[in-house]
Write a protein that holds these residues in place. Sequence first.
Motif, PDB file in Angstrom:
ATOM      1  N   MET A 187      -3.584  18.667  -3.418  1.00 18.50           N
ATOM      2  CA  MET A 187      -3.245  17.245  -4.117  1.00 18.50           C
ATOM      3  C   MET A 187      -2.649  17.685  -5.563  1.00 18.50           C
ATOM      4  SD  MET A 187      -5.532  13.990  -4.902  1.00 18.50           S
ATOM      5  CE  MET A 187      -5.486  13.330  -3.386  1.00 18.50           C
ATOM      6  N   GLN A 188      -3.058  18.523  -6.180  1.00 18.31           N
ATOM      7  CA  GLN A 188      -2.363  18.780  -7.743  1.00 18.31           C
ATOM      8  C   GLN A 188      -0.999  19.362  -7.453  1.00 18.31           C
ATOM      9  OE1 GLN A 188      -3.887  17.872 -10.258  1.00 18.31           O
ATOM     10  NE2 GLN A 188      -2.370  18.266 -11.655  1.00 18.31           N
ATOM     11  N   GLY A 240      -5.939   3.184   0.305  1.00 16.37           N
ATOM     12  CA  GLY A 240      -7.078   2.816  -0.738  1.00 16.37           C
ATOM     13  C   GLY A 240      -7.884   4.375  -0.929  1.00 16.37           C
ATOM     14  N   VAL A 241      -8.007   5.197  -0.330  1.00 15.95           N
ATOM     15  CA  VAL A 241      -8.533   6.457  -0.596  1.00 15.95           C
ATOM     16  C   VAL A 241      -7.766   7.214  -1.344  1.00 15.95           C
ATOM     17  CG1 VAL A 241      -9.599   8.612   0.514  1.00 15.95           C
ATOM     18  CG2 VAL A 241     -10.183   6.627   1.511  1.00 15.95           C
ATOM     19  N   PHE A 242      -6.393   7.431  -0.887  1.00 17.22           N
ATOM     20  CA  PHE A 242      -5.727   8.310  -1.551  1.00 17.22           C
ATOM     21  C   PHE A 242      -5.210   7.855  -3.035  1.00 17.22           C
ATOM     22  CE2 PHE A 242      -3.752   9.447   2.666  1.00 17.22           C
ATOM     23  CZ  PHE A 242      -4.886  10.486   2.877  1.00 17.22           C
ATOM     24  N   ILE A 251      -5.703   9.851  -6.402  1.00 21.63           N
ATOM     25  CA  ILE A 251      -4.566  10.051  -7.217  1.00 21.63           C
ATOM     26  C   ILE A 251      -4.795   9.508  -8.894  1.00 21.63           C
ATOM     27  CG2 ILE A 251      -2.098   9.559  -7.712  1.00 21.63           C
ATOM     28  CD1 ILE A 251      -1.744   9.842  -4.240  1.00 21.63           C
ATOM     29  N   LYS A 252      -5.333   8.379  -8.860  1.00 22.20           N
ATOM     30  CA  LYS A 252      -5.682   7.753 -10.021  1.00 22.20           C
ATOM     31  C   LYS A 252      -6.565   8.561 -10.761  1.00 22.20           C
ATOM     32  CE  LYS A 252      -7.182   3.443 -12.179  1.00 22.20           C
ATOM     33  NZ  LYS A 252      -7.984   1.993 -11.717  1.00 22.20           N
ATOM     34  N   ASN A 253      -7.608   9.115 -10.182  1.00 22.19           N
ATOM     35  CA  ASN A 253      -8.620   9.834 -10.840  1.00 22.19           C
ATOM     36  C   ASN A 253      -7.987  11.093 -11.320  1.00 22.19           C
ATOM     37  OD1 ASN A 253     -10.560   8.102 -10.344  1.00 22.19           O
ATOM     38  ND2 ASN A 253     -11.459   8.971  -8.559  1.00 22.19           N
ATOM     39  N   ARG A 254      -7.101  11.616 -10.438  1.00 22.21           N
ATOM     40  CA  ARG A 254      -6.434  12.846 -10.779  1.00 22.21           C
ATOM     41  C   ARG A 254      -5.504  12.733 -12.011  1.00 22.21           C
ATOM     42  NH1 ARG A 254      -6.310  17.544  -8.052  1.00 22.21           N
ATOM     43  NH2 ARG A 254      -8.146  16.900  -7.179  1.00 22.21           N
ATOM     44  N   ARG A 255      -4.768  11.735 -12.309  1.00 22.46           N
ATOM     45  CA  ARG A 255      -4.014  11.557 -13.390  1.00 22.46           C
ATOM     46  C   ARG A 255      -4.816  11.454 -14.699  1.00 22.46           C
ATOM     47  NH1 ARG A 255       0.476   7.553 -10.581  1.00 22.46           N
ATOM     48  NH2 ARG A 255       2.007   8.993  -9.915  1.00 22.46           N
ATOM     49  N   ALA A 309       1.829  10.455   2.701  1.00 26.20           N
ATOM     50  CA  ALA A 309       1.940  10.822   4.015  1.00 26.20           C
ATOM     51  C   ALA A 309       1.671  12.111   4.338  1.00 26.20           C
ATOM     52  CB  ALA A 309       3.644  10.435   4.371  1.00 26.20           C
ATOM     53  N   LEU A 310       1.968  13.039   3.318  1.00 23.28           N
ATOM     54  CA  LEU A 310       1.710  14.634   3.736  1.00 23.28           C
ATOM     55  C   LEU A 310       0.075  14.667   3.786  1.00 23.28           C
ATOM     56  CD1 LEU A 310       4.363  16.374   1.633  1.00 23.28           C
ATOM     57  CD2 LEU A 310       4.150  16.467   4.263  1.00 23.28           C
ATOM     58  N   LEU A 311      -0.529  13.946   2.859  1.00 23.92           N
ATOM     59  CA  LEU A 311      -1.908  14.269   2.748  1.00 23.92           C
ATOM     60  C   LEU A 311      -2.636  13.733   3.996  1.00 23.92           C
ATOM     61  CD1 LEU A 311      -2.905  12.628  -0.801  1.00 23.92           C
ATOM     62  CD2 LEU A 311      -3.226  15.110  -0.031  1.00 23.92           C
TER      63      LEU A 311
END
Length: 1031
Positions: free
Chosen positions: A799-800, A772-774, A778-782, A822-824
């Motif tokens: 993340m970018q 949920g956090v990721f 990711i949604k905010n970043r996009r 998974a990498l995060l």
Amino acid sequence: MSNLYNKLAVLACEGWSWGCIHAHEFAPLMAAALAIFCCAWWWWVMKISKINPPLPPGPLGLPIIGNLPFIQPELHRYFLDLSRIYGPIFKLRLGRMIVIVISSPSLANEVLKDQDAIFANRDSPAAAVAGSFGGLDIAWRSSGPDYNRLRKLVMREVMSKQGLDACYVLRRREVRRMVKEIHEKVGSIVNIDEQLSATALRVMMSTLWGDDPSKLIGEERRSKDLFELRKRLDEFVKTFAAPNISDLFPVLAPFDIQGIESQAKNNLSWFYGVFESVIKNRINIGDDGKEKEKISNDFMQQLLDLHQRGNDKSSLSINEVKALLMDMMVGGTDTIPTTAEWAMTELLRHPDTMAKLVEELDMVVGNQDVVEECHIPKLIYLDAVIKETLRLHPVVPLLLPHVPSETSIVGGYTVPKDCRVFINAWAMQRDPKLWDDPLRFQPERFLESDISYRGNNFKYFPFGSGRRICVGVSMAEKMVALLLGSLVHSFQWGLPEGTKPGLEDKFGIVLKKTESLLAILAYEGWSWDCHALAPLMASGLAIFCCAWWLWRGMKFTKINPPLPPGPLGLPIIGNLPFIQPQLHRYFSDLSRIYGPIIKLRMGRMIVIVINSPLLANEVLKVQDAIFANRDIPAAAVVGTFGGLNIAWRPKSPGYNRLRKLVVCEIMSKQSLDACYVFRRREVRRMVTEIHGKVGSLVNIDEQLSATALRVMTSTLWGDDPSQDLIELRKRLDEFIITFAAPNVSDLFPILAPFDLQGIESKAKEQLSWFYGVFESMIKNRRNIGDDGKEKEKIDKDFMQQLLELHQRGDDNSSLSLNEVKALLLDLMVAGTDTIPTTVEWTMTELLRHPDKMTKLIEELDMVVGNQNTMEESYIPQLVYLDAVIKETLRLHPVAPLLLPHVPSETTIIGGYAIPKGCRVFINAWAMQRDLELWDDPLRFQPERFLEADINYRDNNFKYLPFGSGRRMCVGISMAKKMAALLVGSLVHSFEWRLSEGTKLSLEDKFGLVLKKKESLVAKPIARLPNLEQYK
């Protein structure tokens, strides 16, 4: 004690402050008056000395307070030092009290034998009067007919052989309970002080009033338990041990300035209630049945019988009964465990002596029986060990003070009436004029001489002598021998790796060890009380195991060389019952028995452990392609998006692609430099936070963990993470605990579908939270557009970069969205645990080695300067800092066994077959401490890395804290930068100090990461001149 005296001295000095300000106005008059007073006083002293011999010599003191400001806390050592200056008898003045100290056998003989009647008195301290029913106990009671009557009754009735034998069943029960409790900790570290103290308390309670102490004392007190009683006893002893101004200045006694008498009364009130309840219950018991027979064995009944006699000469008052119960409780629960702990300490420091004692116990007791008190008269060497322990470590080093009932002459000096006379037994029992090689632990000296505890030989009297010799000698002899004999006979004891028990003591009413004794115990045969069946059971099990082993071995060796050697296991479960929690040390111990490659069976899993660089080279270099695989634990499958992370992913083209992308893109120099602004911001925040705590104690572990978490979250997604820090830390800790927990599903795959321990379900739940956090991140970043400063800012974080790799669309150089997540998670878990742990170990070693700390500070001052702050650009020039971190990782690798390698096919290592699918552990911890590979390996010596060109990426298999080959840690570059930046900032910005009297421990606790058992706590002092450097 010294703190109290120092405060008194300060108060006395402050009282003159007004006079000192105006002293220049009337100094001549004051000087003349003082000279006249001193002359008159000297004349009066000389007149008195014509009548009596002089008082003993001693150091000069100050008016009124005497020698109080100069007293040192370790009185037994301080008195010994003074005796070397002033002779075997000297004098001190402590306020209004005159103290005489005796330090020679001939003078002790005069006091305790020739003039015993004069010196048999006591002057009860104010706390003893208030806390012992008006001084009615036997320890502090003044000499006289009442004391003689009380002592005679105790010796003849309670402490007689018949009285002690009647209570043996109670002592035996509690000692057997202790053995059983310790047996449940086989393979773990045992705090021997705590174990002995708890046992001594239960023994004394059982002996005093017979009840099982786990139920405590009576119907009306069932809410109280063992811990409450222990706590109250500790408070009671501290109250008695506290220096009391009322004793030093009797004129102040009515005011109870320190509140010690009131504390003693409060403590007495609690014990009074306990004793009242027990006595009431006992009196109410009728004469009929088993209960009467049962209670007649304990001390309480014997004392009550004496109370009910009604004869003044052979009876006790009810308050005398209570005072005696208090005496026995305090004396027995402190002195006996302390003696046994000192004895165990000396035995562990002298393995040859331990071996002799074990041999005697095996000969007298036998390995099919337990130690009983009936064995003690035959255990001559055990008796010698205890006597030698009490010679070096007498529990009451100065005995209790004697008070002469009249002025007397000792050694040609006047000893005035009512002074305090201390006998320094500790000093005499270590005197080189009286003992050969006195500081050496040598029990044999008591085999060659007929020296007993009865105090007739004044070079050895740990229990005192004369009319005031301890009344509990007989019981102490029996209890210490039973405890020590049971510990040594029942278990094989060892020390944690690289440790040696210290002999530092701390002075008090009882001379205890400064640090509790910690030891590891190994399994020593069967310890259940089934001695008759043990041989039959052992024979049957041995036959079955041999047949099973031959069948398996012959079947396997027809095709391949044999499996590596290792300890025999049980059918089905293998070696599981014998595994010790400190795996790195356990594997190291096994390698000393079975060699550099060993095998264990854990359920259905075969485990191979490598303990030599030569074999590590075969696994990690020569056959790296075969051993580069992983077998994902059940928790990792469900907790890492199906095993898509880089740590647990099996060897495959997908793993090779993932590793290449992370190393070349995410962990490249360009990428790490781009994120430096985030690392720098959080490290500067840490320095500012610590500066706000200057002069206070700082938990360095907590500070580093919080900083590492902020660094990693900033580096991963750039935003200031402080608002979610607590919840994120909590979730990460739960995630790591889930992964570290042993899982029956991994050991017995057939049980995996049932998830018996619920570990997989926990991992799924935790993954859902991180998912949920990721997803949100990711949604905010996009949603961020291409315009403005925000876009420029996000380009720097991990993340970018990962999302850009996801959006490439090329199978060979892109990542799936689950691989990104998974990498995060990989980066988050590894970076927030391993880096702060390394830095904490580094700071611990530097604080233990001030010379190394000084060298590092000199280098930082030379390279960084005291006008600048630590930056990553300085790191390549900080050669000694690099050596310090390398040496820390040599002694304390964060992953001591690395992550397990799994061969993709059966192969040969060191002439042994390594079957496909087994787990192969590389014991980096053991190799990096190997005496054959390193000079003085347990010594912290960073200079070794200045003289040798060893780095983290070499194929030097005696040093591999980050692993080697295809599975080498991908985060080395970031770990190096972060560890250096954190250590450099902490040492450059602050001078660090420990709390007075603390000694840093190097005990570790095994897990996914090898952490310190106790967090490092130290006090920072700002060392940079400019306050702007702390902002």
